[in-house]
Design a protein around this motif. Structure first.
Motif, PDB file in Angstrom:
ATOM      1  N   VAL A  20       0.871  -1.186   0.000  1.00 43.55           N
ATOM      2  CA  VAL A  20       0.000   0.000   0.000  1.00 43.55           C
ATOM      3  C   VAL A  20       0.901   1.226   0.000  1.00 43.55           C
ATOM      4  O   VAL A  20       1.663   1.432   0.947  1.00 43.55           O
ATOM      5  CB  VAL A  20      -0.935   0.021   1.233  1.00 43.55           C
ATOM      6  N   GLY A  21       0.816   2.026  -1.070  1.00 48.12           N
ATOM      7  CA  GLY A  21       1.706   3.186  -1.220  1.00 48.12           C
ATOM      8  C   GLY A  21       2.817   2.840  -2.190  1.00 48.12           C
ATOM      9  O   GLY A  21       3.857   2.315  -1.795  1.00 48.12           O
ATOM     10  N   GLY A  23       5.218   4.382  -3.860  1.00 46.63           N
ATOM     11  CA  GLY A  23       6.162   5.475  -4.103  1.00 46.63           C
ATOM     12  C   GLY A  23       7.564   4.919  -4.213  1.00 46.63           C
ATOM     13  O   GLY A  23       7.758   3.807  -4.730  1.00 46.63           O
ATOM     14  N   GLY A  26       7.780   1.778  -1.600  1.00 43.61           N
ATOM     15  CA  GLY A  26       6.824   0.756  -2.040  1.00 43.61           C
ATOM     16  C   GLY A  26       7.195   0.213  -3.415  1.00 43.61           C
ATOM     17  O   GLY A  26       7.104  -0.996  -3.667  1.00 43.61           O
ATOM     18  N   VAL A  43      -1.505  -1.100  -4.018  1.00 45.91           N
ATOM     19  CA  VAL A  43      -2.544  -0.062  -3.915  1.00 45.91           C
ATOM     20  C   VAL A  43      -1.866   1.299  -3.820  1.00 45.91           C
ATOM     21  O   VAL A  43      -0.925   1.471  -3.042  1.00 45.91           O
ATOM     22  CB  VAL A  43      -3.448  -0.288  -2.678  1.00 45.91           C
ATOM     23  N   ARG A  45      -2.681   5.829  -4.311  1.00 51.01           N
ATOM     24  CA  ARG A  45      -3.746   6.831  -4.167  1.00 51.01           C
ATOM     25  C   ARG A  45      -4.290   7.223  -5.535  1.00 51.01           C
ATOM     26  O   ARG A  45      -5.483   7.312  -5.745  1.00 51.01           O
ATOM     27  CB  ARG A  45      -3.146   8.039  -3.450  1.00 51.01           C
ATOM     28  N   LEU A  83       0.107   8.831   7.294  1.00 51.64           N
ATOM     29  CA  LEU A  83      -1.016   7.994   6.838  1.00 51.64           C
ATOM     30  C   LEU A  83      -0.900   6.535   7.256  1.00 51.64           C
ATOM     31  O   LEU A  83      -1.805   5.741   6.978  1.00 51.64           O
ATOM     32  CB  LEU A  83      -1.116   8.072   5.308  1.00 51.64           C
ATOM     33  N   ILE A  84       0.200   6.160   7.925  1.00 51.76           N
ATOM     34  CA  ILE A  84       0.396   4.730   8.219  1.00 51.76           C
ATOM     35  C   ILE A  84      -0.707   4.192   9.139  1.00 51.76           C
ATOM     36  O   ILE A  84      -1.390   3.215   8.794  1.00 51.76           O
ATOM     37  CB  ILE A  84       1.805   4.470   8.824  1.00 51.76           C
ATOM     38  N   VAL A 104       6.903   0.553   6.799  1.00 51.24           N
ATOM     39  CA  VAL A 104       8.300   0.893   6.500  1.00 51.24           C
ATOM     40  C   VAL A 104       8.647   2.278   7.043  1.00 51.24           C
ATOM     41  O   VAL A 104       9.646   2.873   6.651  1.00 51.24           O
ATOM     42  CB  VAL A 104       8.578   0.848   4.977  1.00 51.24           C
ATOM     43  N   SER A 106       9.782   5.660   8.947  1.00 50.52           N
ATOM     44  CA  SER A 106      11.110   6.020   9.468  1.00 50.52           C
ATOM     45  C   SER A 106      11.117   6.257  10.971  1.00 50.52           C
ATOM     46  O   SER A 106      12.190   6.376  11.570  1.00 50.52           O
ATOM     47  CB  SER A 106      11.611   7.290   8.777  1.00 50.52           C
ATOM     48  N   PRO A 127      13.168  -0.226   6.648  1.00 51.18           N
ATOM     49  CA  PRO A 127      14.314  -0.453   5.762  1.00 51.18           C
ATOM     50  C   PRO A 127      15.097   0.850   5.650  1.00 51.18           C
ATOM     51  O   PRO A 127      14.550   1.861   5.216  1.00 51.18           O
ATOM     52  CB  PRO A 127      13.655  -0.825   4.429  1.00 51.18           C
ATOM     53  N   GLY A 130      17.439   4.780   1.039  1.00 54.08           N
ATOM     54  CA  GLY A 130      16.633   5.829   0.402  1.00 54.08           C
ATOM     55  C   GLY A 130      17.399   6.510  -0.708  1.00 54.08           C
ATOM     56  O   GLY A 130      18.533   6.135  -1.031  1.00 54.08           O
ATOM     57  N   LYS A 131      16.756   7.507  -1.290  1.00 54.05           N
ATOM     58  CA  LYS A 131      17.354   8.311  -2.355  1.00 54.05           C
ATOM     59  C   LYS A 131      16.841   9.728  -2.174  1.00 54.05           C
ATOM     60  O   LYS A 131      15.874   9.952  -1.447  1.00 54.05           O
ATOM     61  CB  LYS A 131      16.859   7.808  -3.723  1.00 54.05           C
ATOM     62  N   GLY A 135       8.710   9.093  -5.070  1.00 54.20           N
ATOM     63  CA  GLY A 135       7.739   8.669  -6.074  1.00 54.20           C
ATOM     64  C   GLY A 135       8.158   7.407  -6.810  1.00 54.20           C
ATOM     65  O   GLY A 135       9.319   7.000  -6.774  1.00 54.20           O
TER      66      GLY A 135
HETATM   67  P1  NAP Z   1       6.881   8.620  -1.684  1.00 52.82           P
HETATM   68  O1  NAP Z   1       7.904   8.264  -2.700  1.00 52.82           O
HETATM   69  O2  NAP Z   1       6.400  10.015  -1.621  1.00 52.82           O
HETATM   70  O3  NAP Z   1       5.634   7.663  -1.891  1.00 52.82           O
HETATM   71  C1  NAP Z   1       4.488   7.686  -1.123  1.00 52.82           C
HETATM   72  C2  NAP Z   1       3.418   6.967  -1.883  1.00 52.82           C
HETATM   73  O4  NAP Z   1       2.301   6.851  -1.034  1.00 52.82           O
HETATM   74  C3  NAP Z   1       2.986   7.697  -3.150  1.00 52.82           C
HETATM   75  O5  NAP Z   1       3.284   6.893  -4.257  1.00 52.82           O
HETATM   76  C4  NAP Z   1       1.492   7.865  -2.980  1.00 52.82           C
HETATM   77  O6  NAP Z   1       0.727   7.397  -4.087  1.00 52.82           O
HETATM   78  C5  NAP Z   1       1.162   6.905  -1.858  1.00 52.82           C
HETATM   79  N1  NAP Z   1       0.032   7.352  -1.070  1.00 52.82           N
HETATM   80  C6  NAP Z   1      -0.187   8.563  -0.540  1.00 52.82           C
HETATM   81  N2  NAP Z   1      -1.360   8.555   0.106  1.00 52.82           N
HETATM   82  C7  NAP Z   1      -1.867   7.316  -0.036  1.00 52.82           C
HETATM   83  C8  NAP Z   1      -3.035   6.673   0.389  1.00 52.82           C
HETATM   84  N3  NAP Z   1      -3.944   7.331   1.112  1.00 52.82           N
HETATM   85  N4  NAP Z   1      -3.244   5.378   0.052  1.00 52.82           N
HETATM   86  C9  NAP Z   1      -2.347   4.701  -0.672  1.00 52.82           C
HETATM   87  N5  NAP Z   1      -1.210   5.250  -1.115  1.00 52.82           N
HETATM   88  C10 NAP Z   1      -0.972   6.539  -0.800  1.00 52.82           C
HETATM   89  O7  NAP Z   1       7.384   8.257  -0.215  1.00 52.82           O
HETATM   90  P2  NAP Z   1       8.550   7.258   0.223  1.00 52.82           P
HETATM   91  O8  NAP Z   1       9.843   8.011   0.241  1.00 52.82           O
HETATM   92  O9  NAP Z   1       8.427   5.984  -0.534  1.00 52.82           O
HETATM   93  O10 NAP Z   1       8.169   7.046   1.761  1.00 52.82           O
HETATM   94  C11 NAP Z   1       7.138   6.153   2.118  1.00 52.82           C
HETATM   95  C12 NAP Z   1       7.391   5.660   3.531  1.00 52.82           C
HETATM   96  O11 NAP Z   1       8.695   5.103   3.595  1.00 52.82           O
HETATM   97  C13 NAP Z   1       7.344   6.750   4.598  1.00 52.82           C
HETATM   98  O12 NAP Z   1       6.578   6.305   5.688  1.00 52.82           O
HETATM   99  C14 NAP Z   1       8.803   6.955   4.994  1.00 52.82           C
HETATM  100  O13 NAP Z   1       8.930   7.290   6.373  1.00 52.82           O
HETATM  101  C15 NAP Z   1       9.380   5.586   4.706  1.00 52.82           C
HETATM  102  N6  NAP Z   1      10.807   5.568   4.361  1.00 52.82           N
HETATM  103  C16 NAP Z   1      11.297   6.479   3.456  1.00 52.82           C
HETATM  104  C17 NAP Z   1      12.638   6.438   3.118  1.00 52.82           C
HETATM  105  C18 NAP Z   1      13.207   7.406   2.117  1.00 52.82           C
HETATM  106  O14 NAP Z   1      14.432   7.624   2.110  1.00 52.82           O
HETATM  107  N7  NAP Z   1      12.418   7.967   1.234  1.00 52.82           N
HETATM  108  C19 NAP Z   1      13.495   5.466   3.696  1.00 52.82           C
HETATM  109  C20 NAP Z   1      12.944   4.549   4.594  1.00 52.82           C
HETATM  110  C21 NAP Z   1      11.598   4.605   4.918  1.00 52.82           C
HETATM  111  P3  NAP Z   1       0.443   8.233  -5.413  1.00 52.82           P
HETATM  112  O15 NAP Z   1       1.697   8.099  -6.239  1.00 52.82           O
HETATM  113  O16 NAP Z   1      -0.677   7.531  -6.005  1.00 52.82           O
HETATM  114  O17 NAP Z   1       0.173   9.646  -5.003  1.00 52.82           O
END
Ligand code: NAP
Length: 292
Positions: A20-21, A23, A26, A43, A45, A83-84, A104, A106, A127, A130-131, A135
């Motif tokens: 779910v999510g 990005g 995910g 899944v 958004r 949103l988790i 997942v 942080s 995990p 990151g980068k 998205g």
């Molecule tokens: P991201 O690239 O911005 O992706 C978030 C995704 O969530 C988007 O694709 C969005 O979908 C989707 N989303 C938003 N609202 C939603 C909903 N209501 N239902 C289903 N999907 C929804 O974010 P990310 O960097 O992958 O981070 C996601 C999680 O990973 C966070 O909790 C973060 O703390 C954790 N994390 C991040 C990193 C990092 O370095 N980035 C490292 C470790 C852990 P749409 O594309 O359809 O809008």
């Protein structure tokens, strides 16, 4: 946090993974789980995201309705932090009792407590890879390889659920660590969230130079050392604010400790205690490799 002694169970080849999510995180999970041979349902958004995920073969099925997760054996929640827990609440009405849910996010403290109350088959995870980009477009294979994957079980966490999450994380090539949610949050405050605040404060210190010529000269002279020390402070403001919001207590504690260290340095320089200052710098030089 210590390297876990949890033995990873061998996963079932017919396991269905739900994400779910879709990005960065995910998407990376989807790509790797597909490569491992699992069936993956996703899944997101926006319909545009789900369409890309299917077109590019990252998932077998995708949609915007959480009901799709009813078929999954293990669901990764990969939405933004805020949103988790709301997602877990919406998700559970679609799941059979046996489904394992993990996240997942942080920061773990409040998420693990609330999500486990909503779904006893929940396991907190992080995990640590990151980068700079976010998205689905930034997703790539192998992001988690050789990176830490922290699992944060609490007293009521079910061993079978924990083993399953560890098994998948191990197959992703991650190094598994286990800790309490609170210890995880304090550790990431120290090595991840504090550096962002310190590094951004360094930039603000330079910006606050009152002599315009000195300020411009400093900008012209800044080189690799400043590049290293200012990098995380000059990153994504939303991510930095999110760290402070969700890890507020642990970050405040780290910042207080840091302020104490700064005061010590100020006092040593003020008192011209050069030998003591040198000893401090020697300890820092000797201990740094333990963090790298
Ligand atoms: P991201 O690239 O911005 O992706 C978030 C995704 O969530 C988007 O694709 C969005 O979908 C989707 N989303 C938003 N609202 C939603 C909903 N209501 N239902 C289903 N999907 C929804 O974010 P990310 O960097 O992958 O981070 C996601 C999680 O990973 C966070 O909790 C973060 O703390 C954790 N994390 C991040 C990193 C990092 O370095 N980035 C490292 C470790 C852990 P749409 O594309 O359809 O809008």
């Amino acid at each position: 946090m210590s390297l876990t002694s949890i033995s990873a169970q061998t996963s079932q080849p017919d396991l269905i993974i739900g994400i779910v999510g879709l990005g960065l995180i995910g998407g990376c999970l989807a790509i790797d789980c597909k490569r491992l041979g699992y069936t993956v349902y996703g899944v997101a958004r926006r319909p545009a995201t789900t369409a890309v995920a299917v077109e590019q073969g990252m998932v077998d099925q995708s949609g915007c309705d959480l009901a799709l997760m009813a078929k999954a054996d293990l669901v990764f929640i990969c939405t933004p932090m805020a949103l988790i827990v709301p997602t877990v609440h919406q998700l559970v009405e679609h799941l059979p009792e046996s489904t394992i849910v993990t996240d997942v996010g942080s920061v773990k403290g409040e998420v693990v407590a609330a999500a486990t109350t909503a779904w006893p088959n929940f396991v907190g995870g992080h995990p640590m890879a990151g980068k700079a980009e976010s998205g689905l477009a930034a997703a790539e294979a192998g992001l988690f390889r050789d990176r830490p994957y922290v699992v944060t079980p609490i007293e009521t966490t079910k061993q079978v659920a924990l083993d399953q999450v560890v098994a998948i994380a191990t197959q992703l090539g991650s190094k598994i660590y286990t800790s309490t949610p609170a210890a995880h949050d304090r550790a990431v405050a120290a090595i991840s969230h504090l550096p962002v605040m310190v590094s951004s404060s360094l930039l603000h210190t330079c910006l606050s130079e009152s002599d315009f010529q000195v300020k411009v000269l400093a900008q012209q002279l800044a080189s690799s050392g400043f590049c290293d020390t200012s990098r995380v402070g000059g990153g994504n403001p939303e991510l930095g604010a999110m760290m402070a919001q969700f890890n507020r207590a642990a970050l405040l504690q780290s910042l207080q400790q840091y302020r104490h260290q700064l005061d010590t340095v100020i006092n040593l320089i003020d008192a011209e205690e050069w030998d003591v200052l040198k000893q401090r710098l020697t300890v820092a030089q000797q201990e740094r490799p333990k963090y790298l």
